[in-house]
Design a protein around this motif. Structure first.
Motif, PDB file in Angstrom:
ATOM      1  N   THR A 131       0.832  -1.202   0.000  1.00 10.53           N
ATOM      2  CA  THR A 131       0.000   0.000   0.000  1.00 10.53           C
ATOM      3  C   THR A 131       0.868   1.253   0.000  1.00 10.53           C
ATOM      4  OG1 THR A 131      -1.664  -1.236   1.256  1.00 10.53           O
ATOM      5  CG2 THR A 131      -1.928   1.139   1.146  1.00 10.53           C
ATOM      6  N   VAL A 321     -13.155  10.589   3.555  1.00 12.64           N
ATOM      7  CA  VAL A 321     -11.941   9.824   3.851  1.00 12.64           C
ATOM      8  C   VAL A 321     -11.245  10.391   5.080  1.00 12.64           C
ATOM      9  CG1 VAL A 321      -9.655   9.222   2.979  1.00 12.64           C
ATOM     10  CG2 VAL A 321     -11.644   9.046   1.477  1.00 12.64           C
ATOM     11  N   ARG A 325     -10.314   8.133   8.325  1.00  6.74           N
ATOM     12  CA  ARG A 325      -9.004   7.997   8.962  1.00  6.74           C
ATOM     13  C   ARG A 325      -9.122   8.070  10.483  1.00  6.74           C
ATOM     14  NH1 ARG A 325      -4.368   9.225   5.597  1.00  6.74           N
ATOM     15  NH2 ARG A 325      -4.975   9.882   3.500  1.00  6.74           N
ATOM     16  N   VAL A 337      -3.857   4.972   4.353  1.00  8.21           N
ATOM     17  CA  VAL A 337      -4.905   5.289   3.387  1.00  8.21           C
ATOM     18  C   VAL A 337      -4.249   6.031   2.237  1.00  8.21           C
ATOM     19  CG1 VAL A 337      -7.111   6.430   2.987  1.00  8.21           C
ATOM     20  CG2 VAL A 337      -6.623   5.450   5.232  1.00  8.21           C
ATOM     21  N   TRP A 344      -9.564   5.165  -3.359  1.00 10.20           N
ATOM     22  CA  TRP A 344      -8.609   5.020  -2.272  1.00 10.20           C
ATOM     23  C   TRP A 344      -8.356   3.553  -1.983  1.00 10.20           C
ATOM     24  CZ3 TRP A 344      -7.126   9.828  -0.321  1.00 10.20           C
ATOM     25  CH2 TRP A 344      -7.959  10.908  -0.692  1.00 10.20           C
ATOM     26  N   VAL A 346      -7.452   1.314   1.329  1.00 12.38           N
ATOM     27  CA  VAL A 346      -7.445   1.419   2.789  1.00 12.38           C
ATOM     28  C   VAL A 346      -6.834   0.154   3.382  1.00 12.38           C
ATOM     29  CG1 VAL A 346      -8.879   1.698   4.847  1.00 12.38           C
ATOM     30  CG2 VAL A 346      -9.497   2.872   2.721  1.00 12.38           C
ATOM     31  N   GLY A 360     -15.934   1.941   6.312  1.00 14.98           N
ATOM     32  CA  GLY A 360     -15.809   2.188   4.878  1.00 14.98           C
ATOM     33  C   GLY A 360     -17.144   2.390   4.209  1.00 14.98           C
TER      34      GLY A 360
END
Length: 612
Positions: A131, A321, A325, A337, A344, A346, A360
């Protein structure tokens, strides 16, 4: 020496992806073996490989789309072997960007290539390090694609891109920790910023800076020092930067020059990864002299960290978003993220996986949800206790399935599944990962798609090199896989089981009903966009305007040749009444033929039909 690019253009991006994929393929086991932070689950190398494989596939799709528009045949500029080439079909959207300006240049624009690279990494990112790598590539793309008409950039532009990459990755991690891939990325950017010359000189400086920072990571994280290893994510980034050097110089940095173990014997290409795993396992399960830190910088409890890793793609607005977070930060650790522009990726470690997914849902539309239980064999969840070694099971089935509903069905039957969403076929690395996850001495692999034959064959070959006995049954549809799984008996001899499953799959004729996306020629005539197509054994046999009527016509054609069992797998968009109608039709017209119905979820086709 082959000709190498002197500047960063689309072809150089393509070559870099290919070289990085090959480098991570060589280093994957080594990186997995030294993976002790933030979770000692031994998959960082695999996750990085799969992330880069997705990025590479997206870039290849851009070149393929450009070649198709130009009417030519494209050949790779990078390494001849690309393990993820079969995954191209999942990136048609980014391929279209190559011609979005209404022109057909000699090759894709730099902006198209770097956007594709970043997008592919984003949708394919795996694990914590994967990620973060996706965000590093996105940061580079923001700089390199600032001028959409630019065909290339120089050494200064590459240095600026590496700086943005490091900064954006650090911002994406809610609580950055030093001694990780973030530290290595920052050191690479610092070194690149101070370098002068062409792209090769800048890439070399970034690589050397990253390598030096990697060697220092054990002094920054106690868990690394105890295990006597450098950071696994940082090691992967050094491999990626080494591939960047190879792109511009034609020579890969010597693997032996990359530090892997701190204060221990170095590990190179010929190292025994199994032995290294054992040494690292012993180190990370020793009681620490002092309480360490989790990935979010908070003290780790003696009971261990969260039990689940949750990853999903999310379509959401920036404001949502930001709230997400905060909520996920309160639920767990290792929160990353990445993304932007409405899409996005996550990643978080939590004890309550359901709450992470619900967060989410509140923020937008989560999909491609992956929940992994770290299990008793992870030091992350066992604290200071010893780690039991999980014994391999004798035999397992690994199957590719097209929808969440079928994934549940296959899982209940004992199979390890790989979800293939519409337009997103799995790559060979993903199938290899599933074989490893099955943790069996013998594996039966069901690709359930004719287009995945080569992908599955490559995965089977790779798994065999790792000591797993693999039999590939060339199932072309999920209904054939259901038939094969129905006769699977782990207790009988492997060869006998494979023969029985192959026979059951081969005796199952398959069909599907779907909506035509565009006008095209078919075996049944010309279809228009929006027509209902009935495909039997992969060829269009019926063109209609009504889903139920078309499905009935297809079923009648299939049963005209006989049959004992009809399997119907309904997609989410299939009419509610279609199953009852077809079941009634079978009862009335075909004596002694049974019907079974399953819900397939988002499987692409409206309906899958199997006749045994």
């Amino acid at each position: 020496m082959p000709q190498v690019p002197q500047r960063l253009d689309a072809s150089a991006v393509r070559a870099w992806c290919g070289f990085a994929l090959r480098a991570l393929g060589r280093a994957r086991e080594e990186i997995d073996a030294i993976n002790v932070y933030p979770v000692a689950d031994g998959d960082t190398g695999t996750n990085l490989y799969l992330t880069v494989e997705s990025a590479t596939a997206a870039v290849e799709a851009v070149f393929a789309g450009h070649a198709a528009l130009a009417g030519g045949k494209e050949t790779p500029d990078g390494p001849e072997a690309f393990d993820g080439r079969e995954a191209l079909d999942g990136h048609e959207a980014v391929a279209g960007q190559a011609v979005s300006h209404g022109r057909v240049p000699e090759g894709p624009a730099l902006a198209d290539a770097v956007h594709a690279m970043a997008h592919g990494a984003l949708i394919g990112a795996r694990g914590n390090s994967g990620t973060i790598l996706a965000q590093l590539l996105r940061g580079m793309a923001q700089v390199l694609a600032a001028d959409s008409d630019a065909t290339h950039t120089d050494g200064q532009g590459l240095g600026l891109a590496l700086r943005r990459a490091a900064d954006s990755a650090r911002q994406a991690v809610v609580h950055p920790v030093e001694g990780t891939v973030l530290t290595v990325a920052s050191a690479a950017a610092d070194a690149a910023s101070g370098a002068e010359g062409d792209c090769g000189a800048v890439a070399r400086a970034a690589y050397e800076g990253a390598r030096a920072a990697l060697a220092a990571t054990p002094g920054q994280l106690a868990v690394l020092e105890r295990a006597g290893v450098v950071d696994a994510g940082g090691r992967g980034l050094v491999a990626v930067l080494g591939a960047l050097v190879e792109t511009f110089t034609g020579e890969a940095p010597a693997a032996a020059a990359v530090p892997v173990l701190a204060g221990h014997a170095r590990v190179g290409a010929d190292s025994d990864a199994t032995g290294l795993h054992a040494r690292v396992d012993a180190a990370v399960t020793e009681p620490p002299e002092e309480v360490g830190e989790c990935a979010d910088g908070a003290p780790a409890s003696e009971e261990g960290g969260p039990a689940f890793e949750v990853i999903y793609l999310l379509e959401a607005e920036d404001a949502a978003v930001a709230r997400l977070r905060d909520r996920l930060d309160a639920l767990g650790d290792s929160l990353v993220v990445v993304g932007g522009d409405g899409l996005w990726n996550v990643h978080v470690h939590v004890d309550d996986a359901g709450a992470a997914v619900e967060a989410g849902v509140e923020a937008g539309r989560p999909y491609r949800i992956r929940i992994t239980h770290f299990g008793l064999d992870d030091a992350h969840t066992t604290g200071a206790g010893s780690r039991p070694v999980r014994e391999r099971v004798e035999r397992a089935v690994v199957a590719v399935v097209p929808g969440e509903g079928l994934a549940g069905l296959y899982t209940e039957a004992g199979a390890t599944t790989v979800l293939a969403r519409p337009g997103e076929p799995p790559a060979s690395g993903e199938l290899v990962e599933a074989v490893r996850r099955a943790h069996a001495r013998e594996v039966v692999l069901l690709p359930n798609d004719a287009e995945l034959r080569h992908t599955a064959a490559a995965a089977a070959e790779q798994a065999r090199t790792e000591g797993v006995r693999v039999a590939l049954i060339p199932t072309r549809s999920a209904v054939q896989g259901i038939a094969a799984l129905a006769v699977h008996e782990p207790g009988r001899r492997f060869d006998e089981d494979v023969v029985a499953m192959t026979s059951a799959a081969g005796a199952t004729r398959y069909a599907e009903v779907e909506v035509a996306e565009r006008q095209s020629w078919t075996m049944a005539g010309i279809c228009q966009a929006g027509d209902i197509l009935g495909l039997i054994e992969g060829d269009v046999a019926v063109i209609g305007s009504d889903v139920t009527a078309t499905a009935e016509a297809v079923l009648n054609r299939m049963l005209a040749a006989g049959g004992e069992m009809v399997t119907l797998v309904l997609g989410d968009e299939a009419p509610d009444t279609i199953a009852a109608h077809l079941e009634s039709r079978v009862r009335e017209s075909y004596l002694a033929v049974d019907t079974v119905v399953y819900r397939g979820g988002r499987q692409g086709a409206l309906l899958l039909i199997g006749v045994e």
